[in-house]
Design a protein around this motif. Sequence first.
Motif: not given
Length: 464
Positions: A54-73
């Motif tokens: 739906a949004i592309g491979r690149k921006w799915t990578i961006a979403l993954a990075a944001f969600v993981f950062q939140t969880g690690a914090a």
Amino acid sequence: MYGFESADVGVMSGAILFIQEDLKITEVQEEVLVGCLSIISLLGSLAGGKTSDAIGRKWTIALAAFVFQTGAAVMALAPSFPVLMVGRLLAGVGIGFGVMIAPVYIAEISPAIARGSLTSFPEIFINLGILLGYVSNYAFSGLPVHINWRIMLGVGILPSVFIGLALFIIPESPRWLVMQNRIEEARLVLLKTNVSEIEVEDRLVEIQQSAGTANAMRHEQKAVWRELFCPSPSVRRMLITGCGIQCFQQITGIDATVYYSPTIFKDAGIKGNAGLLAATVAVGFTKTMFILVAIFLIDRVGRKPLLYVSTIGMTTCLFGLGLTLSLLGNGPLGIKLAILSVCGNVAFFSVGIGPICWVLSSEVFPLRLRAQASALGAVGSRVSSGTIAMSFLSVARAITVAGTFFVFSGISALSIAFVYMCVPETKGKTLEEIEMLFKNEKERRGVELELRDVEHLVQKEPSG
């Protein structure tokens, strides 16, 4: 993207010793904390296929990075076990997105001649992340117990920061761009990754043919998931290969070996947290060094020979570890042989099935199915990993740690047979040529006719 999980695996193997002491968690809570990440990541993997289309491979990578950062914090700041679990669940979703989209993106953007090396290259970062996690555990183990594990978990934020910065540089997948009818943008991306314009035009024709099939399926309202769950013979063979290799990568016990390496070495006779963590650094170093061997050989030797070396070597080392723990535990010789067996196991894993699993699962599926089928394979991998991690301590208590590794050795022996019967050689072939490997003669003739029709249309367009 793999760096998310690798940093977590390396860090958690040591941090759990201090979390247990600080938060007074039970053995069951320890298993749930370690294993739930793999289980919950399947939600991210399932969502990742549809999101990346739906949004592309690149921006799915961006979403993954944001969600993981939140969880690690959240994990690093957690005052209690329930809050720690919330962060762990968020990190798991981010990892699920990451492990699904990374191999798809790299396979789609890479030229055929170097696709194996490039798709397995992130395995360096997996192993480097594990090694740095082990080193940070050792470095921070001397701090007060209520602080050290928080710093260890906080280190896990760093990989996602680097990924976020990389998003300003990396292009979108050319195959996804073609599916969105953004042909000129796809051509520009291909020009950056291929040596000649002729090769670019050839690849573009192949991609358009595959994308045309995918778009036709959408117009016919035929759901991808329906094709995956009611597959044709060729798709069934692809699913067996792609999903099977994902499951075998995990059920041979690699995550249990890495997560619980302190437990294994304690059973072998090593005393004290510092000694246990120092031994795990040796494991991480070995795992990192041998992935370089795989990256050098994968496009020279091929996938299948490396898989044979890997699975046979792992079977031998796992059986040797079981013998060592059952016959030679708690002595100097037993400790040395246990460390050697664990290091040998992770070395053979890194040479073959570790990186090649992701290469194959991103190569064997056609464009119309690639994102969703890779997500399905990642789900199998996550469920297998989580089940092993969440049951290791309980199984080891029931049949001993040595007995558990005898079981892993038997499963690893089965993986040798799987490679022989189900895995084709894909070295040097384009993604479209690999698709043909799984088709019977009748299906091949039909695809060749479709490809010739597309080529005629492309040749007529300039004069139209």
